[in-house]
Design an enzyme around this catalytic site. Structure first.
Site, PDB file in Angstrom:
ATOM      1  N   SER A 122       0.811  -1.216   0.000  1.00 44.89           N
ATOM      2  CA  SER A 122       0.000   0.000   0.000  1.00 44.89           C
ATOM      3  C   SER A 122       0.846   1.268   0.000  1.00 44.89           C
ATOM      4  O   SER A 122       1.899   1.324   0.646  1.00 44.89           O
ATOM      5  CB  SER A 122      -0.906   0.000   1.236  1.00 44.89           C
ATOM      6  OG  SER A 122      -1.520   1.261   1.425  1.00 44.89           O
ATOM      7  N   GLU A 124       0.149   3.714   1.654  1.00 45.38           N
ATOM      8  CA  GLU A 124       0.152   4.203   3.034  1.00 45.38           C
ATOM      9  C   GLU A 124       1.476   3.903   3.733  1.00 45.38           C
ATOM     10  O   GLU A 124       1.806   4.526   4.740  1.00 45.38           O
ATOM     11  CB  GLU A 124      -1.001   3.585   3.823  1.00 45.38           C
ATOM     12  CG  GLU A 124      -2.375   4.100   3.444  1.00 45.38           C
ATOM     13  CD  GLU A 124      -2.650   5.510   3.967  1.00 45.38           C
ATOM     14  OE1 GLU A 124      -2.064   5.887   5.003  1.00 45.38           O
ATOM     15  OE2 GLU A 124      -3.435   6.231   3.330  1.00 45.38           O
ATOM     16  N   TYR A 146      -2.228   0.122  10.357  1.00 40.01           N
ATOM     17  CA  TYR A 146      -2.420  -0.541   9.063  1.00 40.01           C
ATOM     18  C   TYR A 146      -1.151  -0.438   8.219  1.00 40.01           C
ATOM     19  O   TYR A 146      -0.662  -1.436   7.663  1.00 40.01           O
ATOM     20  CB  TYR A 146      -3.602   0.093   8.327  1.00 40.01           C
ATOM     21  CG  TYR A 146      -3.680  -0.276   6.868  1.00 40.01           C
ATOM     22  CD1 TYR A 146      -4.136  -1.527   6.467  1.00 40.01           C
ATOM     23  CD2 TYR A 146      -3.297   0.626   5.880  1.00 40.01           C
ATOM     24  CE1 TYR A 146      -4.197  -1.871   5.122  1.00 40.01           C
ATOM     25  CE2 TYR A 146      -3.366   0.300   4.539  1.00 40.01           C
ATOM     26  CZ  TYR A 146      -3.818  -0.950   4.155  1.00 40.01           C
ATOM     27  OH  TYR A 146      -3.877  -1.285   2.827  1.00 40.01           O
TER      28      TYR A 146
END
Length: 327
Positions: A122, A124, A146
């Site tokens: 990801s 992120e 996460y």
């Protein structure tokens, strides 16, 4: 003889588009889903249940399916929720990947067969970015449980590739949306509210940080990149994105504009939707994917917003008709 693919998280957004894409390539598609996660669609045929916080039946599933390719999409993938459920997120999104990698390693040893493995990494992971745009060489600075779990999975994928010679790859996907995006995610939260406001079912939309900027693309485009990554001669890691950045504010303008409404009349900021640690800007440098995979996104930012609004308008109209008929 058909190639066999196993998709974890098959009843999520990406699983839906990827399974359709692979069936179009004449794959035999199998899926893994979690009993605890209702998902976005009905579980497909050839579907197995596995909780990645446990993973005790992964060896059994691998032995039954005997896949040529495994696409690991399953995760607790909601960033804001990961602050409330950090340990669960780490177990499922982080250690769950390790459980699957080890099940694949055991299967390869027992069957003398190499499996091509795709890990859904990801954007992120870049978090508090040190450079813009972000490429495969940009250092990670995760800003949520996460994102930390995804960094763990990323490095375990590389570790298994280097330690055991596995064909294990990371696709570092930037934000990708669709009409099948979960309702808790900001883009779908917006398009669903636009439809409800347009049809007189809702008055206000409450959001957090609307100045956050993201690189948004269409999930249907991105699943092709996943497949292309596993078709290369050697395993490698790729950043997948559009190379454009747009703020949540711009998404509001595009979504409300699709139904000719002024978003400023309907949107209010609510501090409860702010994250404890914000990620302000993510923007991909997809040069490597363009040059090595020959991959380009097809759906524009404006087309994506309109597509999602139109799908939610259709759903909401049906909901309204159904409610009126039962009154």
């Amino acid at each position: 003889m058909k190639r066999v693919a196993l998709i974890t998280g098959i009843n999520g957004q990406d699983g839906y588009y990827l399974s359709r894409f692979l069936k179009g390539k004449d794959y035999e598609v199998h899926g893994i889903t979690s009993c605890s996660k209702p998902g976005i669609g009905e579980p497909p045929e050839n579907c197995y249940y596995c909780d990645f916080a446990d993973g005790s039946n992964l060896n059994e599933i691998m032995d039954k399916v005997k896949p040529d390719e495994v696409y690991h999409l399953a995760a607790q993938s909601h960033v804001r929720l990961s602050f409330d459920l950090p340990v669960y997120t780490a177990e499922v999104t982080g250690v769950g990947t390790l459980r699957l990698l080890d099940a694949i390693r055991y299967f390869e040893q027992q069957n003398d067969k190499q499996v091509h493995f795709y890990q859904a990494s990801s954007s992120e992971m870049f978090g508090k970015v040190v450079e813009t745009p972000q490429s495969e060489t940009t250092p990670f600075h995760p800003r949520s449980p996460y994102a930390c779990a995804k960094v763990f999975s990323y490095w375990q994928t590389i570790n298994y590739r280097e330690s055991y010679g596995m064909f294990a790859c990371n696709g570092i996907l930037f934000n990708h949306e669709s009409p099948r995006r979960g309702e808790a995610f900001v883009t779908r939260k917006i398009t669903q509210a636009v439809a409800r406001i347009k049809l007189g079912l809702q008055d206000k939309l409450y959001l957090g940080n609307i100045d956050a900027k993201r690189d948004w693309g269409f999930a249907g485009d991105y699943v092709e990149a996943m497949w292309l990554i596993l078709q290369q001669e050697k395993p490698d890691d790729f950043v997948i994105g559009t190379g454009e950045t747009h703020s949540v504010r711009e998404f509001l303008e595009a979504a409300f504009g699709a139904v000719e409404l002024d978003w400023k009349k309907y949107v209010e900021i609510d501090p409860q939707f702010y994250r404890p640690a914000e990620v302000e800007l993510l923007c991909a440098d997809p040069t490597k994917a363009r040059e090595k995979l020959n991959w380009e996104p097809k759906v524009s930012f404006e087309e994506l917003a309109r597509m999602m609004v139109e799908a939610d308008l259709k759903r909401t109209r049906q909901e309204k008709i159904l409610n009126e008929s039962t009154d």
